[in-house]
Design an enzyme around this catalytic site. Sequence first.
Site, PDB file in Angstrom:
ATOM      1  N   TYR A 149      62.855 -30.100  72.790  1.00  0.00           N
ATOM      2  CA  TYR A 149      61.934 -28.455  72.440  1.00  0.00           C
ATOM      3  C   TYR A 149      61.028 -27.801  72.716  1.00  0.00           C
ATOM      4  O   TYR A 149      60.188 -28.820  71.642  1.00  0.00           O
ATOM      5  CB  TYR A 149      63.316 -27.961  70.805  1.00  0.00           C
ATOM      6  CG  TYR A 149      63.438 -26.223  70.687  1.00  0.00           C
ATOM      7  CD1 TYR A 149      64.036 -25.643  71.616  1.00  0.00           C
ATOM      8  CD2 TYR A 149      62.358 -25.918  69.558  1.00  0.00           C
ATOM      9  CE1 TYR A 149      63.932 -24.412  71.420  1.00  0.00           C
ATOM     10  CE2 TYR A 149      62.371 -25.147  69.009  1.00  0.00           C
ATOM     11  CZ  TYR A 149      63.202 -24.392  70.070  1.00  0.00           C
ATOM     12  OH  TYR A 149      63.111 -22.224  69.589  1.00  0.00           O
ATOM     13  N   ASP A 244      53.806 -32.179  72.953  1.00  0.00           N
ATOM     14  CA  ASP A 244      54.039 -31.459  71.869  1.00  0.00           C
ATOM     15  C   ASP A 244      54.497 -32.052  70.563  1.00  0.00           C
ATOM     16  O   ASP A 244      55.355 -33.186  70.120  1.00  0.00           O
ATOM     17  CB  ASP A 244      55.319 -30.966  72.526  1.00  0.00           C
ATOM     18  CG  ASP A 244      55.594 -29.758  71.494  1.00  0.00           C
ATOM     19  OD1 ASP A 244      55.298 -29.280  70.590  1.00  0.00           O
ATOM     20  OD2 ASP A 244      57.010 -28.935  71.947  1.00  0.00           O
ATOM     21  N   LYS A 272      53.518 -25.808  62.433  1.00  0.00           N
ATOM     22  CA  LYS A 272      54.283 -26.470  61.237  1.00  0.00           C
ATOM     23  C   LYS A 272      53.159 -27.078  59.900  1.00  0.00           C
ATOM     24  O   LYS A 272      52.797 -26.094  59.706  1.00  0.00           O
ATOM     25  CB  LYS A 272      55.096 -27.800  62.282  1.00  0.00           C
ATOM     26  CG  LYS A 272      57.081 -27.158  62.312  1.00  0.00           C
ATOM     27  CD  LYS A 272      57.399 -27.876  62.441  1.00  0.00           C
ATOM     28  CE  LYS A 272      58.691 -27.772  64.160  1.00  0.00           C
ATOM     29  NZ  LYS A 272      59.705 -26.337  63.344  1.00  0.00           N
TER      30      LYS A 272
HETATM   31  N1  PMP Z   1      58.000 -28.107  70.151  1.00  0.00           N
HETATM   32  C1  PMP Z   1      58.575 -28.422  68.572  1.00  0.00           C
HETATM   33  C2  PMP Z   1      58.182 -29.799  69.173  1.00  0.00           C
HETATM   34  C3  PMP Z   1      58.905 -27.852  67.973  1.00  0.00           C
HETATM   35  O1  PMP Z   1      59.865 -28.693  67.098  1.00  0.00           O
HETATM   36  C4  PMP Z   1      59.227 -26.581  67.532  1.00  0.00           C
HETATM   37  C5  PMP Z   1      60.535 -25.981  66.558  1.00  0.00           C
HETATM   38  N2  PMP Z   1      60.764 -26.335  65.911  1.00  0.00           N
HETATM   39  C6  PMP Z   1      59.005 -26.034  68.408  1.00  0.00           C
HETATM   40  C7  PMP Z   1      57.941 -26.551  69.658  1.00  0.00           C
HETATM   41  C8  PMP Z   1      58.540 -24.483  68.256  1.00  0.00           C
HETATM   42  O2  PMP Z   1      57.699 -23.830  67.219  1.00  0.00           O
HETATM   43  P1  PMP Z   1      58.020 -22.519  66.080  1.00  0.00           P
HETATM   44  O3  PMP Z   1      59.332 -22.228  66.134  1.00  0.00           O
HETATM   45  O4  PMP Z   1      56.693 -22.611  65.419  1.00  0.00           O
HETATM   46  O5  PMP Z   1      57.576 -21.470  67.573  1.00  0.00           O
END
Ligand code: PMP
Length: 430
Positions: A149, A244, A272
């Site tokens: 994700y 990521d 985060k």
């Molecule tokens: N990349 C990863 C690995 C994530 O876990 C998330 C959100 N859980 C995101 C991108 C997207 O981040 P956001 O919810 O701050 O848009």
Amino acid sequence: MSAVDVARARTAGLVERAERLFPGGVNSPVRAFRAVGRPPLVLERGEGAYVWDADGHRYLDYIGAWGPAILGHAHPAVVAAVVWATRNGFALGATNPLEIELGEAIRAALPSIERLRFTSSGTEAVMSALRLARAVTGRTLVVKFAGGYHGHIDGLLVEAGSGLATQAIPGSAGVPDATAAQTLVLPYNDASSVTLAFAQHPGQIAAVIVEPVAANVGVIPPAPDFLEHLRETTRADGALLIFDEVITGFRLGPGGAQARFGIRPDLTTLGKIIGGGMPIGAYGGRTDLMELVAPAGPVYQAGTLSGHPLSMAAGIATLAALEPARYIALDEVAARLASGLAAAANDAGRTVAIARAGSLLTVFFRPTAPSDAAEALTSDREAYARFFGAMLDHGVLLPPSQFEAWFVSMAHAEHELDATLDAARAAFRA
Ligand code: PMP
């Protein structure tokens, strides 16, 4: 009204109002608790390892704000930094010294990041990194892994994890076929499928984007040499490797997954933890790549609230509190939690497999820890839902989905560990 109704009366009222206001009653899908068959919680306060709902019930928290709360909730140093920053106003629409301070702290921790740009969410960071990768390479295709994700970007909402895995949605409505067709989805941990994809599309893949530890279909650590293979394959073909690290950044240690596994990606996305619970994202990497971003270069990307002073203040205070030694202690707590959970399940005659990477863990209701999303998705979701409910009744709040990681924080101490394992022994038996 029964005693139970009285104890949940305020929550029930708020949920009803939220349902008349927000789709599914929430502003992000997993908050609806649909996968666990329980009414959603409305959380009003957090402190340390605990959160309180709208009726004043306290829960030992393993959602951890979905990752940012590595210090625990409302850490005094972070609260003080944010309160202090509010006195200077909020977004001022020009560069603020706090952006430089946080940027330098991130760059010092992650040597692959020579230049970076702040955004307001992880989604924006990934979207921008992909735009840059396509501009750099002049190519269109992007490789992602099933169950990965990367935010709710059109092109990456194919076989994605997180809320999509929870609700068994293969992709999102509203994504044009032509957009989805620009993404090649491969099985995580399958090096040969990566080799094959590059053989079938030579010179056409702009980037491989990967969660270096998959954490959105439950936790799946990388197989030995998998990340190394991605590094070599992308380099040989002239594609970029994007880590990521929105979850793993400052979670698996100050240098994230790239330090833990000794791989230097071309670009990294963060979010985060670097915002200490305030809205944030960032992408960064090699200078020659990042210098293509506007106004230094032709790749446009912007944000009214990017580098927001309150997010920067929270991030600076959070990173300052994350001394390297504290990660060792955190990992130890998570390791003891994992082995305690395994023992509790075993004593109750339950078949589960516990996967862990640092302070991220998942109790999979299947016999072995999965190595990819297809295996993870065969877990017994109903058994997880029952376990979730029993834990909640014992005051322990787990992620409301089999496919979301438990986030252990530095505020989870001996007492919290004991309380969790007491609850788990009862929940596995029930
Ligand atoms: N990349 C990863 C690995 C994530 O876990 C998330 C959100 N859980 C995101 C991108 C997207 O981040 P956001 O919810 O701050 O848009």
